[in-house]
Design an enzyme around this catalytic site. Structure first.
Site, PDB file in Angstrom:
ATOM      1  N   ARG A   5      92.900  98.961 -22.043  1.00 16.40           N
ATOM      2  CA  ARG A   5      92.450  98.990 -20.693  1.00 16.40           C
ATOM      3  C   ARG A   5      92.181 100.630 -20.231  1.00 16.40           C
ATOM      4  NH1 ARG A   5      92.661  95.325 -16.711  1.00 16.40           N
ATOM      5  NH2 ARG A   5      94.058  93.929 -17.915  1.00 16.40           N
ATOM      6  N   ARG A  23      88.354  85.443 -23.164  1.00 15.11           N
ATOM      7  CA  ARG A  23      88.859  86.582 -23.286  1.00 15.11           C
ATOM      8  C   ARG A  23      90.362  86.763 -23.785  1.00 15.11           C
ATOM      9  NH1 ARG A  23      89.700  89.506 -17.481  1.00 15.11           N
ATOM     10  NH2 ARG A  23      91.862  90.247 -17.765  1.00 15.11           N
ATOM     11  N   GLU A  75      77.208  97.843 -12.650  1.00 18.56           N
ATOM     12  CA  GLU A  75      76.630  96.545 -12.960  1.00 18.56           C
ATOM     13  C   GLU A  75      77.328  95.546 -12.145  1.00 18.56           C
ATOM     14  OE1 GLU A  75      76.107  97.112 -17.851  1.00 18.56           O
ATOM     15  OE2 GLU A  75      77.560  95.549 -17.292  1.00 18.56           O
ATOM     16  N   LYS A 113      86.717  98.434 -12.218  1.00 14.19           N
ATOM     17  CA  LYS A 113      86.045  97.496 -11.384  1.00 14.19           C
ATOM     18  C   LYS A 113      86.317  97.900 -10.148  1.00 14.19           C
ATOM     19  CE  LYS A 113      90.231  95.035 -12.339  1.00 14.19           C
ATOM     20  NZ  LYS A 113      91.087  94.226 -13.225  1.00 14.19           N
ATOM     21  N   GLU A 153      79.036  87.182 -19.179  1.00 12.83           N
ATOM     22  CA  GLU A 153      80.260  86.246 -18.389  1.00 12.83           C
ATOM     23  C   GLU A 153      79.403  84.957 -17.756  1.00 12.83           C
ATOM     24  OE1 GLU A 153      83.089  87.619 -17.353  1.00 12.83           O
ATOM     25  OE2 GLU A 153      83.761  86.638 -15.399  1.00 12.83           O
ATOM     26  N   LYS A 160      79.324  92.405 -11.326  1.00 13.14           N
ATOM     27  CA  LYS A 160      80.653  91.947 -11.808  1.00 13.14           C
ATOM     28  C   LYS A 160      80.527  90.286 -11.506  1.00 13.14           C
ATOM     29  CE  LYS A 160      85.640  92.361 -12.386  1.00 13.14           C
ATOM     30  NZ  LYS A 160      85.836  90.835 -12.144  1.00 13.14           N
TER      31      LYS A 160
HETATM   32  P1  AMP Z   1      89.059  91.419 -13.957  1.00 12.36           P
HETATM   33  O1  AMP Z   1      89.181  90.004 -14.575  1.00 12.36           O
HETATM   34  O2  AMP Z   1      89.132  91.328 -12.524  1.00 12.36           O
HETATM   35  O3  AMP Z   1      90.108  92.460 -14.681  1.00 12.36           O
HETATM   36  O4  AMP Z   1      87.686  92.021 -14.366  1.00 12.36           O
HETATM   37  C1  AMP Z   1      87.201  92.149 -15.840  1.00 12.36           C
HETATM   38  C2  AMP Z   1      86.422  91.001 -16.275  1.00 12.36           C
HETATM   39  O5  AMP Z   1      85.256  91.132 -15.548  1.00 12.36           O
HETATM   40  C3  AMP Z   1      85.898  91.115 -17.442  1.00 12.36           C
HETATM   41  O6  AMP Z   1      86.876  90.688 -18.311  1.00 12.36           O
HETATM   42  C4  AMP Z   1      84.475  90.167 -17.388  1.00 12.36           C
HETATM   43  O7  AMP Z   1      85.180  88.937 -17.701  1.00 12.36           O
HETATM   44  C5  AMP Z   1      84.362  90.326 -15.987  1.00 12.36           C
HETATM   45  N1  AMP Z   1      82.769  90.873 -15.764  1.00 12.36           N
HETATM   46  C6  AMP Z   1      81.937  90.415 -15.095  1.00 12.36           C
HETATM   47  N2  AMP Z   1      80.711  91.109 -14.880  1.00 12.36           N
HETATM   48  C7  AMP Z   1      81.033  92.033 -16.263  1.00 12.36           C
HETATM   49  C8  AMP Z   1      80.296  93.377 -16.672  1.00 12.36           C
HETATM   50  N3  AMP Z   1      78.935  93.354 -16.025  1.00 12.36           N
HETATM   51  N4  AMP Z   1      80.975  94.206 -17.449  1.00 12.36           N
HETATM   52  C9  AMP Z   1      81.956  93.733 -17.840  1.00 12.36           C
HETATM   53  N5  AMP Z   1      82.812  92.771 -17.451  1.00 12.36           N
HETATM   54  C10 AMP Z   1      82.679  92.042 -16.695  1.00 12.36           C
END
Ligand code: AMP
Length: 592
Positions: free
Chosen positions: A420, A272, A250, A426, A302, A252
């Site tokens: 987690r 969050r 998906e 990611k 998001e 991000k």
């Molecule tokens: P990170 O903040 O780098 O740990 O990445 C996780 C965050 O990516 C999540 O908490 C969401 O805020 C964001 N995010 C963006 N697009 C998506 C998606 N398609 N699915 C899940 N999370 C997403």
């Protein structure tokens, strides 16, 4: 219950350096607490009055606290301030200054937990004219009844500096021991906490109904669910292997995570970290009202800032600019409109979906969302091919995203609240190439505008010059940096270059709405150069099946009338810029 019990427990907790001992003191405190007020004791112990998502802040300014201390102790505000500057802790200062002699002994009453809590609640909720006087009066009345030790914790609590170091997980441990008979029950209690984010509510349920009640804990609209989190890996092979060979990739999106709780009466938005952000995003609330067709739902997505004129996504900073605002909320919403890209459905019309597999949740999401400009569903593909994943990653980045979120779609793909795990992975880039210099690019096409730009162009298709093939290779869509006048004039200005088909010297994978003879040169600056499956500059030069693109390009205002299209920045120069400026991206740069 006497407040002195709490103050004594805090003192012991503060004095110990061992976590086990800390938990023991907390267990003792919980056991000494009558069940009907256990929620209050739990909130107080973590320095809160209510669950954080209710957004009620207790903290009062130190100046007011000093004023109250002065009125109770008879010391001057200066004396109090001087001592505070020495100790660095207003709690220690008040402990020193409060003595039986300074208080109006005749009226002193022992403080109870209920009394302290209710007074704190009144302080937190008094607003408007005269609020400051009310707060000082209420705080003074507490201090007047407090022992020096109690005063210390009251002052720390009221100024938002309780800091006895009890975290949510320590409370869960202590509840498991106090009511369940051992830490092994922590997991069940934690699950209840993850589903409601409300420690006080969980504590009260366990205290009054026993551990059994926790097993049947249900998510509820209005109680934020602790968000599922992602692990990180840095290669597409590794990621797919972890997913058992196949996953959902998906986009991000680079914005702010929002969990929306929708009911016929209200829509609430949580961050969050479970803060209530509803008031800061009234436009998102309105957009959800329009787009969600279910009566009740909990969905996650998001929120990303979008350029109102071009529909292109904006960098993360733009949406974070909207967060935390107390004023000019509606006007900022107009300047930086938001699109919410939904990626999960956790609850719909009475049904809890957290224990359903991801494909089922996505299906449900698609059923209840009628996409609009401001509410969309996250882009995705399903793949088992690492090179497809890499290609999709380039596309996501060129489209303004941060990378990909790869998700499990197998039998275990539940929504694991608060955890987690490798069910979400990611995939971000390790390197990026910042653009230090502006480049000169040729206008080769245009896209029809919308919104304020209806009738004009929304963005121009820009290209670099490839000397070897004598062709123009596309490198970005340019929509930012133009004045209103530029915009209004554009169709007229470019009319003379318009042709009905793509020009033979233009190499483009993108289909523009209008094509031009390559003639006009503009100066453009961007955030970085990035790999892209859609643009043809540097095709296959850095990576097979990818070209280079400028991310977040902006017109500098400089119309390069002096330049012929063949004088534009060349493809070779752009490849060199990409290589020269490659730099490792810091891991985890933002907290959202
Ligand atoms: P990170 O903040 O780098 O740990 O990445 C996780 C965050 O990516 C999540 O908490 C969401 O805020 C964001 N995010 C963006 N697009 C998506 C998606 N398609 N699915 C899940 N999370 C997403």
């Amino acid at each position: 219950m006497l407040y002195s019990l709490i103050a004594n427990a805090y003192e012991k907790i503060e004095a110990t350096t061992k976590r086990l001992e800390m938990t023991d003191y907390l267990v003792e405190l919980i056991k000494n607490t009558p069940k009907h007020i256990i929620d209050k004791v739990v909130y107080l112990t973590i320095g809160e009055l209510y669950p954080p998502f209710e957004g009620v802040e207790l903290g009062i300014a130190e100046k007011l606290a000093i004023h109250a201390i002065s009125s109770v102790t008879g010391k001057t505000e200066k004396a109090i301030l001087d001592d505070y500057q020495n100790t660095g802790d207003l709690g220690t200062t008040v402990e020193k200054f409060i003595t039986k002699k300074t208080q109006a002994t005749f009226f002193r009453q022992p403080l109870t937990v209920e009394g302290v809590y209710d007074t704190f609640a009144k302080i937190a909720r008094s607003t408007g004219g005269g609020a400051q006087e009310t707060k000082i009066r209420l705080l003074s009345s507490l201090l007047n009844d407090a022992s020096p030790k109690e005063a210390k914790y009251i002052i720390r609590m009221i100024t938002g500096r309780l800091r006895i170091g009890i975290a949510d997980m320590t409370v869960l441990d202590a509840l498991a021991v106090a009511y369940g008979g051992g830490k092994k029950f922590r997991e069940e209690i934690e699950r209840a906490y993850n589903l409601t984010s409300d420690l006080g509510y969980v504590a009260k349920t366990v205290a009054e109904e026993g551990l059994g009640a926790v097993e049947h804990f249900k998510i509820a609209v209005g109680k934020p669910i602790r968000p599922m989190l992602a692990e990180r890996l840095s290669s597409s092979q590794e990621i797919l292997a972890k997913m058992g060979g196949k996953g959902v990739a998906e986009y991000k999106y680079d914005g702010l995570r929002l969990q929306a709780h929708i009911s016929p009466k209200s829509i609430q938005l949580y961050s969050r970290r479970i803060e209530n952000l509803t008031d800061q995003f009234p436009d998102v609330v309105r957009a959800l009202r329009e787009a969600i067709v279910a009566k009740e739902a909990i969905v996650e997505g998001e929120a990303v800032g979008v350029d109102p004129d071009t529909g292109e996504m904006l960098p993360f900073q733009m949406v974070s600019h909207r967060r935390g605002r107390k004023y000019e909320i509606e006007s900022t919403a107009k300047e930086i409109p938001i699109t919410l890209f939904l990626f999960d459905a956790l609850y719909v019309n009475g049904k809890d979906y957290t224990m359903e597999q991801y494909p089922e949740r996505r299906r449900e999401l698609q059923k209840i969302v009628k996409p609009t400009d401001h509410v969309k569903i996250a882009e995705q593909i399903i793949t088992s091919d690492p090179s497809k994943l890499d290609e999709y990653m380039d596309q996501a980045i060129a489209d303004g995203c941060e990378g990909l979120m790869v998700k499990d779609l197998g039998p275990e793909s539940f929504y694991t609240a608060g955890a987690r795990q490798f069910k979400w992975i990611k995939y971000k880039r390790e390197y990026k190439s910042e653009m230090a210099d502006a480049v000169d690019l040729v206008v080769v096409g245009a896209f029809a505008g919308r919104g304020r730009r209806a009738g004009s162009y929304g963005a121009l298709l820009m290209a670099a010059y490839d000397h070897e093939s004598d062709m123009f290779k596309t490198v970005c869509k340019l929509g930012s940096g133009f004045t209103d006048e530029d915009l209004a004039n554009m169709p007229k200005m470019f009319a003379q270059y318009k042709i009905p088909h793509v020009h033979a010297r233009i190499d483009s994978k993108i289909k523009a709405d209008v094509w031009f003879v390559p003639t006009v040169v503009l100066e453009v600056i961007g955030a970085e150069l990035t790999l892209s499956p859609s643009h043809t500059t540097g095709w296959n030069a850095i990576k097979k099946g990818a070209g280079l693109a400028i991310r977040f390009p902006r017109f500098t205002g400089n119309w390069r009338k002096d330049r012929a299209p063949e004088d534009a920045t060349t493809v070779d120069e752009i490849i060199k810029m990409y290589n020269r400026q490659l730099k490792k991206i810091e891991v985890e740069p933002k907290i959202a």
